[in-house]
Design an enzyme around this catalytic site. Structure first.
Site, PDB file in Angstrom:
ATOM      1  N   LYS A  54       0.842  -1.207   0.000  1.00 14.44           N
ATOM      2  CA  LYS A  54       0.000   0.000   0.000  1.00 14.44           C
ATOM      3  C   LYS A  54       0.873   1.251   0.000  1.00 14.44           C
ATOM      4  O   LYS A  54       0.600   2.215  -0.715  1.00 14.44           O
ATOM      5  CB  LYS A  54      -0.936  -0.015   1.227  1.00 14.44           C
ATOM      6  CG  LYS A  54      -2.054  -1.037   1.103  1.00 14.44           C
ATOM      7  CD  LYS A  54      -2.841  -1.270   2.383  1.00 14.44           C
ATOM      8  CE  LYS A  54      -3.846  -2.420   2.171  1.00 14.44           C
ATOM      9  NZ  LYS A  54      -4.593  -2.799   3.347  1.00 14.44           N
ATOM     10  N   GLN A  98      -4.821  -1.457   9.568  1.00 16.04           N
ATOM     11  CA  GLN A  98      -4.741  -2.792   8.977  1.00 16.04           C
ATOM     12  C   GLN A  98      -5.321  -3.849   9.925  1.00 16.04           C
ATOM     13  O   GLN A  98      -5.024  -3.858  11.122  1.00 16.04           O
ATOM     14  CB  GLN A  98      -3.268  -3.107   8.646  1.00 16.04           C
ATOM     15  CG  GLN A  98      -3.050  -4.398   7.893  1.00 16.04           C
ATOM     16  CD  GLN A  98      -3.618  -4.385   6.470  1.00 16.04           C
ATOM     17  OE1 GLN A  98      -3.769  -3.338   5.843  1.00 16.04           O
ATOM     18  NE2 GLN A  98      -3.945  -5.558   5.951  1.00 16.04           N
ATOM     19  N   ASP A 121     -11.357   2.847   4.040  1.00 16.47           N
ATOM     20  CA  ASP A 121     -11.646   1.411   4.039  1.00 16.47           C
ATOM     21  C   ASP A 121     -13.154   1.156   3.927  1.00 16.47           C
ATOM     22  O   ASP A 121     -13.584   0.059   3.587  1.00 16.47           O
ATOM     23  CB  ASP A 121     -11.174   0.789   5.368  1.00 16.47           C
ATOM     24  CG  ASP A 121      -9.998  -0.149   5.199  1.00 16.47           C
ATOM     25  OD1 ASP A 121      -9.818  -0.685   4.090  1.00 16.47           O
ATOM     26  OD2 ASP A 121      -9.267  -0.334   6.181  1.00 16.47           O
TER      27      ASP A 121
END
Ligand code: GUN
Length: 283
Positions: A54, A98, A121
Protein backbone atom coordinates in the site's frame (compact mmCIF):
# COMPACT_ATOMS: atom_id res chain seq x y z
CA UNK A 1 -15.91 -20.64 -26.08
CA UNK A 2 -12.42 -19.55 -25.01
CA UNK A 3 -12.26 -18.17 -21.46
CA UNK A 4 -11.12 -14.56 -21.09
CA UNK A 5 -8.84 -13.55 -18.24
CA UNK A 6 -9.87 -10.57 -16.12
CA UNK A 7 -6.40 -9.12 -15.66
CA UNK A 8 -6.55 -7.14 -12.41
CA UNK A 9 -2.94 -6.05 -12.77
CA UNK A 10 -3.47 -4.48 -16.19
CA UNK A 11 -6.80 -2.86 -15.26
CA UNK A 12 -5.18 -1.51 -12.06
CA UNK A 13 -2.37 0.00 -14.07
CA UNK A 14 -4.85 1.86 -16.31
CA UNK A 15 -6.73 3.20 -13.27
CA UNK A 16 -3.51 4.15 -11.45
CA UNK A 17 -2.29 6.09 -14.51
CA UNK A 18 -5.54 8.04 -14.40
CA UNK A 19 -5.04 8.67 -10.66
CA UNK A 20 -1.53 10.06 -11.34
CA UNK A 21 -3.08 12.69 -13.63
CA UNK A 22 -5.81 13.52 -11.13
CA UNK A 23 -3.18 14.03 -8.40
CA UNK A 24 -1.25 16.42 -10.65
CA UNK A 25 -4.44 18.43 -11.28
CA UNK A 26 -5.29 18.53 -7.57
CA UNK A 27 -1.81 19.81 -6.73
CA UNK A 28 -1.81 22.41 -9.51
CA UNK A 29 -5.34 23.73 -8.93
CA UNK A 30 -5.71 23.46 -5.16
CA UNK A 31 -2.22 22.82 -3.75
CA UNK A 32 -3.52 19.57 -2.24
CA UNK A 33 -1.58 16.30 -2.18
CA UNK A 34 -3.75 13.33 -1.20
CA UNK A 35 -2.41 11.84 2.05
CA UNK A 36 -2.94 8.34 3.44
CA UNK A 37 -1.95 7.06 6.89
CA UNK A 38 -1.76 3.32 7.35
CA UNK A 39 -1.58 1.99 10.89
CA UNK A 40 -0.23 -1.49 11.56
CA UNK A 41 -0.26 -3.02 15.03
CA UNK A 42 1.73 -6.15 15.81
CA UNK A 43 3.79 -8.49 13.69
CA UNK A 44 1.39 -10.42 11.46
CA UNK A 45 3.65 -11.27 8.52
CA UNK A 46 0.98 -11.03 5.81
CA UNK A 47 -0.19 -7.64 7.14
CA UNK A 48 3.37 -6.31 6.89
CA UNK A 49 3.52 -7.37 3.23
CA UNK A 50 0.10 -5.77 2.45
CA UNK A 51 1.04 -2.53 4.21
CA UNK A 52 4.32 -2.17 2.34
CA UNK A 53 2.45 -2.77 -0.94
CA UNK A 54 0.00 0.00 0.00
CA UNK A 55 2.85 2.36 0.89
CA UNK A 56 4.64 1.69 -2.41
CA UNK A 57 1.43 2.18 -4.41
CA UNK A 58 0.75 5.53 -2.68
CA UNK A 59 4.23 6.86 -3.44
CA UNK A 60 4.01 5.72 -7.06
CA UNK A 61 0.88 7.77 -7.76
CA UNK A 62 2.26 10.85 -5.96
CA UNK A 63 0.36 10.64 -2.66
CA UNK A 64 1.74 11.68 0.69
CA UNK A 65 2.10 8.40 2.58
CA UNK A 66 2.63 7.69 6.28
CA UNK A 67 2.93 4.27 7.88
CA UNK A 68 2.74 3.76 11.65
CA UNK A 69 4.14 0.41 12.75
CA UNK A 70 3.20 -0.13 16.38
CA UNK A 71 4.26 -2.99 18.68
CA UNK A 72 1.75 -5.73 19.52
CA UNK A 73 1.68 -4.48 23.15
CA UNK A 74 0.04 -1.21 22.00
CA UNK A 75 -3.06 -0.48 24.08
CA UNK A 76 -6.46 0.33 22.66
CA UNK A 77 -6.21 3.83 24.17
CA UNK A 78 -2.85 4.47 22.49
CA UNK A 79 -4.34 3.47 19.17
CA UNK A 80 -7.38 5.70 19.74
CA UNK A 81 -5.02 8.60 20.56
CA UNK A 82 -3.17 8.11 17.28
CA UNK A 83 -6.45 8.02 15.33
CA UNK A 84 -7.52 11.25 17.05
CA UNK A 85 -4.30 12.89 15.95
CA UNK A 86 -4.74 11.67 12.35
CA UNK A 87 -8.42 12.71 12.31
CA UNK A 88 -7.22 16.27 13.00
CA UNK A 89 -4.24 16.24 10.63
CA UNK A 90 -4.95 18.32 7.50
CA UNK A 91 -2.28 16.55 5.45
CA UNK A 92 -4.09 13.25 5.96
CA UNK A 93 -7.24 12.53 3.90
CA UNK A 94 -7.44 8.79 4.48
CA UNK A 95 -6.80 6.58 7.51
CA UNK A 96 -6.54 2.80 7.35
CA UNK A 97 -5.98 0.52 10.32
CA UNK A 98 -4.74 -2.79 8.98
CA UNK A 99 -6.73 -5.83 10.16
CA UNK A 100 -6.53 -8.17 11.96
CA UNK A 101 -5.71 -6.32 15.18
CA UNK A 102 -4.06 -8.08 18.14
CA UNK A 103 -6.32 -9.63 20.78
CA UNK A 104 -7.58 -7.14 23.34
CA UNK A 105 -8.21 -4.39 20.79
CA UNK A 106 -11.83 -3.95 19.71
CA UNK A 107 -11.79 -3.72 15.92
CA UNK A 108 -15.27 -2.22 15.74
CA UNK A 109 -14.46 0.48 18.30
CA UNK A 110 -11.27 1.41 16.42
CA UNK A 111 -13.02 1.61 13.05
CA UNK A 112 -15.83 3.70 14.48
CA UNK A 113 -13.27 6.17 15.82
CA UNK A 114 -11.94 7.05 12.36
CA UNK A 115 -13.66 10.17 10.98
CA UNK A 116 -16.21 8.87 8.41
CA UNK A 117 -14.83 11.43 5.92
CA UNK A 118 -11.37 9.81 6.23
CA UNK A 119 -12.64 6.21 6.35
CA UNK A 120 -11.13 5.06 3.04
CA UNK A 121 -11.65 1.41 4.04
CA UNK A 122 -15.40 2.03 4.27
CA UNK A 123 -15.61 0.10 7.54
CA UNK A 124 -17.16 2.84 9.72
CA UNK A 125 -20.82 2.13 10.58
CA UNK A 126 -21.82 5.44 8.90
CA UNK A 127 -20.32 4.32 5.59
CA UNK A 128 -21.64 0.77 5.98
CA UNK A 129 -25.10 2.21 6.64
CA UNK A 130 -24.91 4.51 3.62
CA UNK A 131 -23.89 1.58 1.43
CA UNK A 132 -26.89 -0.38 2.73
CA UNK A 133 -29.19 2.57 1.97
CA UNK A 134 -27.70 3.06 -1.49
CA UNK A 135 -26.29 6.49 -0.62
CA UNK A 136 -22.93 7.94 -1.67
CA UNK A 137 -20.20 6.57 0.66
CA UNK A 138 -16.75 5.06 0.87
CA UNK A 139 -17.11 1.52 -0.44
CA UNK A 140 -14.79 -1.15 1.00
CA UNK A 141 -11.87 -1.66 -1.37
CA UNK A 142 -12.09 -5.36 -2.24
CA UNK A 143 -15.86 -5.31 -3.05
CA UNK A 144 -15.40 -2.10 -5.03
CA UNK A 145 -12.56 -3.74 -7.00
CA UNK A 146 -14.66 -6.85 -7.61
CA UNK A 147 -17.54 -4.79 -9.02
CA UNK A 148 -15.11 -2.87 -11.26
CA UNK A 149 -13.76 -6.18 -12.62
CA UNK A 150 -17.29 -7.45 -13.34
CA UNK A 151 -18.13 -4.19 -15.11
CA UNK A 152 -14.96 -4.47 -17.22
CA UNK A 153 -16.38 -7.63 -18.83
CA UNK A 154 -18.89 -5.33 -20.53
CA UNK A 155 -21.70 -7.76 -19.61
CA UNK A 156 -24.99 -6.40 -18.31
CA UNK A 157 -25.36 -7.32 -14.62
CA UNK A 158 -29.13 -6.62 -14.51
CA UNK A 159 -31.19 -9.77 -13.89
CA UNK A 160 -28.17 -12.05 -13.64
CA UNK A 161 -27.97 -14.53 -10.78
CA UNK A 162 -24.92 -13.66 -8.66
CA UNK A 163 -23.81 -16.19 -6.07
CA UNK A 164 -21.49 -14.81 -3.41
CA UNK A 165 -19.68 -17.41 -1.35
CA UNK A 166 -18.58 -15.84 1.94
CA UNK A 167 -20.35 -13.47 4.35
CA UNK A 168 -17.53 -11.42 5.86
CA UNK A 169 -18.05 -7.74 6.66
CA UNK A 170 -15.02 -6.89 4.50
CA UNK A 171 -15.97 -8.76 1.29
CA UNK A 172 -19.04 -11.03 1.18
CA UNK A 173 -21.72 -8.78 2.67
CA UNK A 174 -20.72 -5.53 0.91
CA UNK A 175 -20.20 -7.22 -2.48
CA UNK A 176 -23.70 -8.72 -2.22
CA UNK A 177 -25.17 -5.26 -1.55
CA UNK A 178 -23.25 -3.76 -4.49
CA UNK A 179 -24.48 -6.46 -6.87
CA UNK A 180 -28.03 -6.00 -5.62
CA UNK A 181 -27.72 -2.30 -6.42
CA UNK A 182 -26.69 -3.30 -9.96
CA UNK A 183 -29.97 -5.24 -10.23
CA UNK A 184 -28.48 -8.72 -9.93
CA UNK A 185 -30.45 -11.43 -8.16
CA UNK A 186 -28.12 -12.23 -5.30
CA UNK A 187 -27.65 -15.40 -3.25
CA UNK A 188 -25.21 -15.41 -0.34
CA UNK A 189 -23.69 -18.79 0.55
CA UNK A 190 -21.31 -19.50 3.42
CA UNK A 191 -19.56 -22.22 5.37
CA UNK A 192 -22.87 -23.61 6.71
CA UNK A 193 -24.68 -23.65 3.34
CA UNK A 194 -25.96 -27.10 2.42
CA UNK A 195 -25.53 -28.28 -1.18
CA UNK A 196 -23.29 -25.39 -2.17
CA UNK A 197 -22.85 -26.91 -5.63
CA UNK A 198 -26.59 -26.52 -6.38
CA UNK A 199 -26.36 -22.75 -5.89
CA UNK A 200 -23.08 -22.28 -7.76
CA UNK A 201 -24.40 -24.33 -10.70
CA UNK A 202 -27.11 -21.71 -11.32
CA UNK A 203 -24.79 -18.69 -11.03
CA UNK A 204 -24.18 -16.34 -13.95
CA UNK A 205 -21.71 -14.52 -11.69
CA UNK A 206 -19.68 -16.32 -9.00
CA UNK A 207 -17.85 -14.32 -6.34
CA UNK A 208 -15.77 -16.60 -4.13
CA UNK A 209 -14.55 -15.02 -0.89
CA UNK A 210 -14.29 -17.73 1.75
CA UNK A 211 -10.56 -18.36 2.00
CA UNK A 212 -10.86 -22.12 1.47
CA UNK A 213 -8.42 -23.12 -1.27
CA UNK A 214 -10.14 -24.50 -4.37
CA UNK A 215 -13.50 -25.00 -2.63
CA UNK A 216 -15.28 -24.09 -5.87
CA UNK A 217 -14.73 -26.90 -8.32
CA UNK A 218 -14.73 -26.56 -12.08
CA UNK A 219 -17.74 -28.88 -12.42
CA UNK A 220 -19.86 -26.52 -10.30
CA UNK A 221 -19.45 -23.64 -12.76
CA UNK A 222 -22.27 -22.91 -15.22
CA UNK A 223 -21.17 -22.56 -18.85
CA UNK A 224 -20.44 -18.92 -19.64
CA UNK A 225 -20.32 -17.71 -16.02
CA UNK A 226 -18.19 -14.80 -14.82
CA UNK A 227 -15.95 -16.11 -12.04
CA UNK A 228 -14.32 -13.77 -9.52
CA UNK A 229 -11.91 -15.28 -7.03
CA UNK A 230 -11.13 -13.15 -3.97
CA UNK A 231 -9.48 -15.98 -2.05
CA UNK A 232 -5.76 -16.01 -1.36
CA UNK A 233 -4.16 -18.69 0.75
CA UNK A 234 -0.60 -19.96 0.69
CA UNK A 235 -0.46 -23.67 -0.04
CA UNK A 236 3.03 -25.17 -0.38
CA UNK A 237 4.40 -21.64 -0.72
CA UNK A 238 2.08 -20.91 -3.67
CA UNK A 239 -0.88 -18.50 -3.62
CA UNK A 240 -4.11 -20.41 -4.23
CA UNK A 241 -7.61 -18.98 -4.66
CA UNK A 242 -11.04 -20.29 -3.66
CA UNK A 243 -11.67 -21.55 -7.21
CA UNK A 244 -10.13 -24.50 -9.02
CA UNK A 245 -8.74 -22.26 -11.75
CA UNK A 246 -7.80 -24.67 -14.55
CA UNK A 247 -11.06 -26.64 -14.44
CA UNK A 248 -13.27 -23.57 -13.93
CA UNK A 249 -11.56 -21.93 -16.94
CA UNK A 250 -13.02 -24.65 -19.16
CA UNK A 251 -16.56 -23.49 -18.29
CA UNK A 252 -16.35 -19.76 -17.50
CA UNK A 253 -16.55 -16.92 -20.02
CA UNK A 254 -14.42 -14.69 -17.77
CA UNK A 255 -12.23 -15.56 -14.79
CA UNK A 256 -9.80 -13.79 -12.46
CA UNK A 257 -6.38 -15.33 -11.82
CA UNK A 258 -4.81 -15.66 -8.34
CA UNK A 259 -2.56 -13.78 -7.96
CA UNK A 260 -3.12 -10.87 -10.36
CA UNK A 261 -6.91 -10.63 -10.26
CA UNK A 262 -8.74 -9.14 -7.27
CA UNK A 263 -5.57 -8.43 -5.22
CA UNK A 264 -4.17 -5.50 -7.24
CA UNK A 265 -7.67 -4.04 -7.58
CA UNK A 266 -8.04 -3.80 -3.78
CA UNK A 267 -5.04 -1.47 -3.49
CA UNK A 268 -6.13 0.50 -6.54
CA UNK A 269 -9.55 1.10 -4.98
CA UNK A 270 -7.82 2.28 -1.80
CA UNK A 271 -6.00 4.86 -3.94
CA UNK A 272 -9.33 5.85 -5.56
CA UNK A 273 -10.99 6.25 -2.17
CA UNK A 274 -8.11 8.36 -0.85
CA UNK A 275 -8.25 10.57 -3.95
CA UNK A 276 -12.01 10.94 -3.43
CA UNK A 277 -11.43 11.96 0.23
CA UNK A 278 -8.84 14.55 -0.84
CA UNK A 279 -11.13 15.93 -3.57
CA UNK A 280 -13.95 16.31 -1.03
CA UNK A 281 -11.72 18.82 0.76
CA UNK A 282 -11.89 21.09 -2.33
CA UNK A 283 -15.68 21.18 -2.46
N1 GUN B 1 -7.03 -6.86 6.12
C1 GUN B 1 -7.38 -7.60 5.06
N2 GUN B 1 -8.05 -6.85 4.15
C2 GUN B 1 -8.10 -5.61 4.66
C3 GUN B 1 -8.65 -4.38 4.19
O1 GUN B 1 -9.25 -4.30 3.11
N3 GUN B 1 -8.50 -3.31 5.02
C4 GUN B 1 -7.87 -3.39 6.22
N4 GUN B 1 -7.80 -2.30 6.95
N5 GUN B 1 -7.35 -4.52 6.68
C5 GUN B 1 -7.46 -5.61 5.91
Amino acid sequence: MEVKILDGKKISEEIRNHIVNEVKKLKANYGITPGLSVVLVGDDAASHVYVSMKEKACKKVGFHSEVYKLPKETTQQELLNLINKLNNDEKIHGILVQLPLPKGIDEHLINSHIAPTKDVDGFHAVNTGKLFLGKESFIPCTPKGILELIKRTGEDITGKHAVVIGRSNIVGKPVAILLLKENATVTICHSKTKNLDKYVQTADIVVAAVGVPELIKGNMIKKGAIVIDAGTRKVNNKLVGDVEFEEASKKASWITPVPGGVGPMTITMLLENTLKAAKAQCE
